[in-house]
Design a protein around this motif. Sequence first.
Motif, PDB file in Angstrom:
ATOM      1  N   ALA A 184       2.984  -5.349   0.648  1.00 34.44           N
ATOM      2  CA  ALA A 184       4.130  -5.754   1.471  1.00 34.44           C
ATOM      3  C   ALA A 184       5.311  -4.806   1.291  1.00 34.44           C
ATOM      4  O   ALA A 184       5.985  -4.448   2.255  1.00 34.44           O
ATOM      5  CB  ALA A 184       4.544  -7.176   1.119  1.00 34.44           C
ATOM      6  N   LYS A 185       5.540  -4.386   0.078  1.00 39.69           N
ATOM      7  CA  LYS A 185       6.653  -3.470  -0.181  1.00 39.69           C
ATOM      8  C   LYS A 185       6.373  -2.089   0.410  1.00 39.69           C
ATOM      9  O   LYS A 185       7.283  -1.419   0.911  1.00 39.69           O
ATOM     10  CB  LYS A 185       6.941  -3.405  -1.676  1.00 39.69           C
ATOM     11  CG  LYS A 185       7.475  -4.757  -2.170  1.00 39.69           C
ATOM     12  CD  LYS A 185       7.613  -4.817  -3.657  1.00 39.69           C
ATOM     13  CE  LYS A 185       7.922  -6.247  -4.078  1.00 39.69           C
ATOM     14  NZ  LYS A 185       8.605  -6.335  -5.349  1.00 39.69           N
ATOM     15  N   GLU A 186       5.120  -1.680   0.384  1.00 40.10           N
ATOM     16  CA  GLU A 186       4.727  -0.428   1.046  1.00 40.10           C
ATOM     17  C   GLU A 186       4.984  -0.545   2.550  1.00 40.10           C
ATOM     18  O   GLU A 186       5.543   0.362   3.171  1.00 40.10           O
ATOM     19  CB  GLU A 186       3.255  -0.124   0.787  1.00 40.10           C
ATOM     20  CG  GLU A 186       2.955   0.359  -0.614  1.00 40.10           C
ATOM     21  CD  GLU A 186       3.303   1.828  -0.823  1.00 40.10           C
ATOM     22  OE1 GLU A 186       3.284   2.611   0.152  1.00 40.10           O
ATOM     23  OE2 GLU A 186       3.599   2.189  -1.971  1.00 40.10           O
ATOM     24  N   SER A 187       4.570  -1.651   3.146  1.00 41.65           N
ATOM     25  CA  SER A 187       4.782  -1.864   4.582  1.00 41.65           C
ATOM     26  C   SER A 187       6.261  -1.883   4.929  1.00 41.65           C
ATOM     27  O   SER A 187       6.690  -1.287   5.917  1.00 41.65           O
ATOM     28  CB  SER A 187       4.151  -3.186   5.029  1.00 41.65           C
ATOM     29  OG  SER A 187       2.765  -3.127   4.967  1.00 41.65           O
ATOM     30  N   PHE A 188       7.034  -2.582   4.120  1.00 44.48           N
ATOM     31  CA  PHE A 188       8.473  -2.676   4.373  1.00 44.48           C
ATOM     32  C   PHE A 188       9.125  -1.301   4.291  1.00 44.48           C
ATOM     33  O   PHE A 188       9.938  -0.938   5.145  1.00 44.48           O
ATOM     34  CB  PHE A 188       9.119  -3.651   3.379  1.00 44.48           C
ATOM     35  CG  PHE A 188      10.607  -3.772   3.552  1.00 44.48           C
ATOM     36  CD1 PHE A 188      11.132  -4.476   4.624  1.00 44.48           C
ATOM     37  CD2 PHE A 188      11.471  -3.177   2.656  1.00 44.48           C
ATOM     38  CE1 PHE A 188      12.510  -4.579   4.801  1.00 44.48           C
ATOM     39  CE2 PHE A 188      12.844  -3.273   2.822  1.00 44.48           C
ATOM     40  CZ  PHE A 188      13.370  -3.980   3.896  1.00 44.48           C
TER      41      PHE A 188
END
Length: 134
Positions: A60-64
């Motif tokens: 999720a942090k990569e996507s964000f």
Amino acid sequence: MIFGIGTDVCDIRRIRRSVERHGERFAERILGPQEMAVWRARSARWPERGLRYLATRFSAKESFSKAIGLGMVSPMAWSLCEIVNQPSGQPAIVLHGALKEWFEARRLHAHITVTDETDYAATFVVVEHLTTPP
């Protein structure tokens, strides 16, 4: 208006190897305080569920970071971005410190979805530029 879109697929086996190699230090590097508490509780009761949780947060942090166009460059930092579940179970992004200030100054709002299945976690983030207050 859409500001950015990000997606990521994470191999849970890779996260497992990182935890085996680095122990809790790996989770401490990725997770914020609220996430860390959830990860510890899940890992203590169901180790596999803890790994899945960690993988979804990593993804999720990569996507964000992709959706906001920064990658992992300041003010984006792992610990300044937390993925929490609302009472309904829906995931939401909570930002802290310089990242929160940067995000709010641009009048941005994020939508996120997370999922995991057997060996993979996947996430998708849409960041929109608000023309009116939320």
